[in-house]
Design a protein around this motif. Structure first.
Motif, PDB file in Angstrom:
ATOM      1  N   ASN A  98       0.785  -1.226   0.000  1.00  0.00           N
ATOM      2  CA  ASN A  98       0.000   0.000   0.000  1.00  0.00           C
ATOM      3  C   ASN A  98       0.817   1.277   0.000  1.00  0.00           C
ATOM      4  N   VAL A  99       2.125   1.152   0.051  1.00  0.00           N
ATOM      5  CA  VAL A  99       2.962   2.346   0.143  1.00  0.00           C
ATOM      6  C   VAL A  99       4.328   2.085  -0.484  1.00  0.00           C
ATOM      7  N   ALA A 100       4.850   3.119  -1.128  1.00  0.00           N
ATOM      8  CA  ALA A 100       6.243   3.099  -1.567  1.00  0.00           C
ATOM      9  C   ALA A 100       7.007   3.892  -0.512  1.00  0.00           C
ATOM     10  N   TYR A 101       8.130   3.419  -0.089  1.00  0.00           N
ATOM     11  CA  TYR A 101       8.882   4.087   0.962  1.00  0.00           C
ATOM     12  C   TYR A 101      10.332   4.223   0.540  1.00  0.00           C
ATOM     13  N   SER A 102      10.994   5.172   1.140  1.00  0.00           N
ATOM     14  CA  SER A 102      12.432   5.304   0.952  1.00  0.00           C
ATOM     15  C   SER A 102      13.034   5.794   2.258  1.00  0.00           C
ATOM     16  N   MET A 103      14.289   5.455   2.457  1.00  0.00           N
ATOM     17  CA  MET A 103      15.000   5.887   3.652  1.00  0.00           C
ATOM     18  C   MET A 103      16.393   6.295   3.212  1.00  0.00           C
ATOM     19  N   SER A 104      16.780   7.521   3.566  1.00  0.00           N
ATOM     20  CA  SER A 104      18.113   7.986   3.200  1.00  0.00           C
ATOM     21  C   SER A 104      18.840   8.485   4.441  1.00  0.00           C
ATOM     22  N   TYR A 105      20.138   8.266   4.462  1.00  0.00           N
ATOM     23  CA  TYR A 105      20.986   8.704   5.557  1.00  0.00           C
ATOM     24  C   TYR A 105      21.987   9.713   5.026  1.00  0.00           C
ATOM     25  N   GLY A 106      22.486  10.546   5.914  1.00  0.00           N
ATOM     26  CA  GLY A 106      23.530  11.489   5.551  1.00  0.00           C
ATOM     27  C   GLY A 106      22.976  12.767   4.958  1.00  0.00           C
ATOM     28  N   GLY A 107      23.862  13.655   4.659  1.00  0.00           N
ATOM     29  CA  GLY A 107      23.450  14.934   4.105  1.00  0.00           C
ATOM     30  C   GLY A 107      22.880  15.854   5.177  1.00  0.00           C
ATOM     31  N   ASP A 108      22.312  16.961   4.729  1.00  0.00           N
ATOM     32  CA  ASP A 108      21.806  17.977   5.638  1.00  0.00           C
ATOM     33  C   ASP A 108      20.296  17.971   5.755  1.00  0.00           C
ATOM     34  N   GLU A 109      19.626  16.962   5.192  1.00  0.00           N
ATOM     35  CA  GLU A 109      18.162  16.952   5.194  1.00  0.00           C
ATOM     36  C   GLU A 109      17.561  16.884   6.587  1.00  0.00           C
ATOM     37  N   ASN A 110      18.119  16.060   7.458  1.00  0.00           N
ATOM     38  CA  ASN A 110      17.572  15.898   8.797  1.00  0.00           C
ATOM     39  C   ASN A 110      18.154  16.988   9.691  1.00  0.00           C
ATOM     40  N   PRO A 111      17.309  17.911  10.185  1.00  0.00           N
ATOM     41  CA  PRO A 111      17.830  19.028  10.981  1.00  0.00           C
ATOM     42  C   PRO A 111      18.490  18.612  12.294  1.00  0.00           C
ATOM     43  N   ARG A 112      18.248  17.385  12.724  1.00  0.00           N
ATOM     44  CA  ARG A 112      18.903  16.899  13.935  1.00  0.00           C
ATOM     45  C   ARG A 112      20.396  16.636  13.689  1.00  0.00           C
ATOM     46  N   GLY A 113      20.758  16.546  12.407  1.00  0.00           N
ATOM     47  CA  GLY A 113      22.149  16.295  12.063  1.00  0.00           C
ATOM     48  C   GLY A 113      22.510  14.823  12.038  1.00  0.00           C
ATOM     49  N   PHE A 114      21.544  13.966  12.360  1.00  0.00           N
ATOM     50  CA  PHE A 114      21.786  12.524  12.343  1.00  0.00           C
ATOM     51  C   PHE A 114      20.446  11.845  12.091  1.00  0.00           C
TER      52      PHE A 114
END
Length: 150
Positions: A115-131
């Motif tokens: 029922n859903v397409a999902y993705s998970m990415s690590y790294g970069g500046d997207e997550n404001p928590r920094g991790f």
């Protein structure tokens, strides 16, 4: 079954002494599981009924090379907060097991993936928590959400 949390969920109904938060490991695997402690932390008047007709079902723990048995299944309502602070209510069919090292294990395969397409990415500046990961859900009904992981 993994045990490294990468997402935070909130029980829709919880004891007034807590904020209702619990850790989620969103990873490879089939099925959604919660521990008995999380299930029993839901106040009795709001606790979803446990279907014990599926009690005793074996759950394979591939990394540990062992199995555990289910206590039953239920439909668990909970909240996840998006990258824009929108509260998204989800209801998933979960198997309750005696002991789980975290609140919920959410397998990316199985019925949910239909029922859903999902993705998970690590790294970069997207997550404001920094991790932590950035997890995106693209539901077949057109709804799209992004979540900042932990």
């Amino acid at each position: 079954m993994g045990n490294r949390p990468n997402l935070l969920g909130y029980l829709e109904h919880h004891a007034p002494t807590t904020d209702g938060s619990f850790s989620i490991c969103f990873a490879g695997g089939d099925g959604v599981f919660i521990g008995e402690a999380l299930y029993e932390s839901i106040p009795l008047q709001h606790r979803p009924v446990l279907d014990t007709s599926e009690a005793g079902r074996d759950v394979q723990l591939i990394l540990a090379g062992s199995t555990m048995k289910t206590l039953g299944s239920t439909f668990l309502p909970f909240i996840i907060i998006t990258d824009t602070d929108e509260k998204v209510r989800m209801v998933l069919r979960v198997f309750v097991v005696k002991t789980l090292l975290l609140g919920m294990f959410w397998g990316m395969h199985g019925p949910f993936a239909n029922n859903v397409a999902y993705s998970m990415s690590y790294g970069g500046d997207e997550n404001p928590r920094g991790f932590g990961p950035v997890i995106s859900f693209d539901f077949k009904n057109g709804q799209k959400y992004r979540f900042f992981g932990i």
